[in-house]
Design a protein around this motif. Structure first.
Motif, short mmCIF file in Angstrom:
data_model
loop_
_atom_site.label_atom_id
_atom_site.label_comp_id
_atom_site.label_asym_id
_atom_site.label_seq_id
_atom_site.Cartn_x
_atom_site.Cartn_y
_atom_site.Cartn_z
N ASN A 105 0.83 -1.21 0.00
CA ASN A 105 0.00 0.00 0.00
C ASN A 105 0.85 1.26 0.00
N ALA A 106 1.99 1.22 0.71
CA ALA A 106 2.87 2.39 0.77
C ALA A 106 3.44 2.72 -0.60
N GLU A 107 3.75 1.70 -1.40
CA GLU A 107 4.28 1.92 -2.74
C GLU A 107 3.21 2.50 -3.66
N ILE A 108 1.97 2.05 -3.47
CA ILE A 108 0.86 2.60 -4.26
C ILE A 108 0.64 4.06 -3.88
N GLY A 109 0.69 4.35 -2.58
CA GLY A 109 0.56 5.73 -2.13
C GLY A 109 1.66 6.61 -2.67
N CYS A 110 2.89 6.08 -2.73
CA CYS A 110 4.01 6.84 -3.28
C CYS A 110 3.78 7.17 -4.75
N PHE A 111 3.32 6.19 -5.52
CA PHE A 111 3.04 6.42 -6.94
C PHE A 111 1.97 7.49 -7.10
N LEU A 112 0.90 7.38 -6.33
CA LEU A 112 -0.19 8.35 -6.42
C LEU A 112 0.27 9.75 -5.99
N SER A 113 1.22 9.82 -5.07
CA SER A 113 1.74 11.11 -4.63
C SER A 113 2.51 11.81 -5.75
N HIS A 114 3.30 11.04 -6.49
CA HIS A 114 4.00 11.62 -7.64
C HIS A 114 3.01 12.04 -8.72
N ARG A 115 1.96 11.27 -8.89
CA ARG A 115 0.93 11.65 -9.87
C ARG A 115 0.26 12.96 -9.46
N LEU A 116 0.10 13.18 -8.16
CA LEU A 116 -0.46 14.45 -7.70
C LEU A 116 0.40 15.62 -8.16
N CYS A 117 1.72 15.45 -8.08
CA CYS A 117 2.63 16.51 -8.51
C CYS A 117 2.56 16.72 -10.02
N TRP A 118 2.50 15.62 -10.77
CA TRP A 118 2.37 15.76 -12.23
C TRP A 118 1.08 16.51 -12.57
N GLN A 119 0.01 16.19 -11.82
CA GLN A 119 -1.27 16.86 -12.07
C GLN A 119 -1.18 18.34 -11.74
N LYS A 120 -0.44 18.71 -10.70
CA LYS A 120 -0.28 20.12 -10.34
C LYS A 120 0.46 20.89 -11.42
N ILE A 121 1.46 20.25 -12.01
CA ILE A 121 2.19 20.91 -13.11
C ILE A 121 1.22 21.25 -14.25
N VAL A 122 0.33 20.32 -14.54
CA VAL A 122 -0.64 20.53 -15.61
C VAL A 122 -1.69 21.56 -15.19
N ASP A 123 -2.27 21.38 -14.01
CA ASP A 123 -3.36 22.25 -13.56
C ASP A 123 -2.91 23.70 -13.39
N GLU A 124 -1.66 23.89 -12.96
CA GLU A 124 -1.14 25.25 -12.76
C GLU A 124 -0.49 25.80 -14.01
N ASP A 125 -0.55 25.02 -15.09
CA ASP A 125 -0.02 25.44 -16.39
C ASP A 125 1.45 25.88 -16.27
N LEU A 126 2.22 25.08 -15.56
CA LEU A 126 3.64 25.37 -15.39
C LEU A 126 4.42 24.79 -16.57
N PRO A 127 5.36 25.52 -17.13
CA PRO A 127 6.16 24.94 -18.21
C PRO A 127 6.98 23.75 -17.73
N HIS A 128 7.38 23.80 -16.45
CA HIS A 128 8.09 22.70 -15.82
C HIS A 128 8.13 22.98 -14.32
N ALA A 129 8.45 21.96 -13.54
CA ALA A 129 8.55 22.14 -12.09
C ALA A 129 9.46 21.07 -11.51
N LEU A 130 10.06 21.41 -10.37
CA LEU A 130 10.85 20.45 -9.61
C LEU A 130 9.93 19.65 -8.70
N VAL A 131 10.25 18.38 -8.52
CA VAL A 131 9.54 17.54 -7.56
C VAL A 131 10.59 16.88 -6.66
#
Length: 247
Positions: free
Chosen positions: A66-92
């Protein structure tokens, strides 16, 4: 710099909060905490919606915790923020990262020169692989491409187009997020490496990994055998597909 940074932090991992605060202070670009998905709070239905074994070859030999699934979903949250905030790029960053401001600042500047084409640049905490090829070098900072994409996601710079593609390709996943990113022939993105990155991994200073679980000696040996076989297959596929995704 137009870059923004996201720091993935699990709220109950209080032993890491001092590292997060230090990272915010030391980061040369504005930083925002992203609340990590707590895998322990995921129910069976939530897991079934995102995780399915044996989607791709080579099959990942272990069932995800479950922790590995949560980790994957956490990175997806950051990818989604890059898209939603219309950032050309971002550090994670993950919350066990410690950076040396001057070195990381230079690495960010050099990475920004290449990120639109590269899509995804790792700020590695490890030495560059021996087979790494220098794609570009500027004032001692090198952009590298290795045959096998490095594991660990302590820090990375991600373009918006790469974030969009990763979101599309990982709506359902079958292995940990760093292992998924090794399969550039599936994602269409071949992560590169910036060196030196100025980044180090201090998980041991904060109580160790929030993902790993204790195992018996026999279980550890068995997993190492399976892991070796899996990584051998990944190396073979990486070699076969390397030419098609070269930058």
């Amino acid at each position: 710099m137009r870059t923004k940074s996201f720091i993935i932090h699990l709220a109950r991992a209080t032993a890491r909060r001092h590292l997060v605060d230090r990272l915010i202070d030391d980061c040369p670009v504005p930083a925002q905490i992203v609340d990590a998905v707590d895998g322990q709070q995921l129910d069976r239905q939530q897991i079934a919606a995102v995780y399915q074994r044996d989607l791709f070859e080579p099959h990942y030999p272990f069932t995800l915790r479950n922790a590995e699934i949560g980790c994957f979903l956490s990175h997806r949250l950051c990818w989604q923020k890059i898209v939603d905030e219309d950032l050309p790029h971002a550090l994670v960053f993950e919350d066990d990262a410690v950076l040396e401001s001057a070195v990381t600042g230079s690495a960010i500047k050099e990475s920004e020169r290449h990120i639109e084409k590269a899509g995804y640049i790792q700020f590695s905490t490890r030495s560059a692989p021996r087979d790494a090829v220098v794609v570009s070098e500027n004032q001692g900072v090198r952009l590298l491409r290795s045959q096998v994409v490095q594991l660990r996601l302590t820090g990375q710079l991600i373009s918006q187009w790469a974030a969009r593609r990763l979101l599309q390709k990982t709506q359902v996943f079958d292995r940990p997020v760093d292992t998924c990113l090794q399969m550039h022939w599936i994602t269409g993105i071949r992560p590169m490496i910036i060196s030196p990155s100025g980044l180090s991994d201090h998980a041991s200073d904060a109580g160790g990994s929030t993902i790993s679980a204790a195992k018996s000696t026999s279980e550890r040996i068995g997993r190492e055998v399976q892991r070796f076989a899996y990584r051998t297959k990944i190396r073979r596929l990486s070699k076969r597909h390397s030419a098609s995704t070269s930058v």
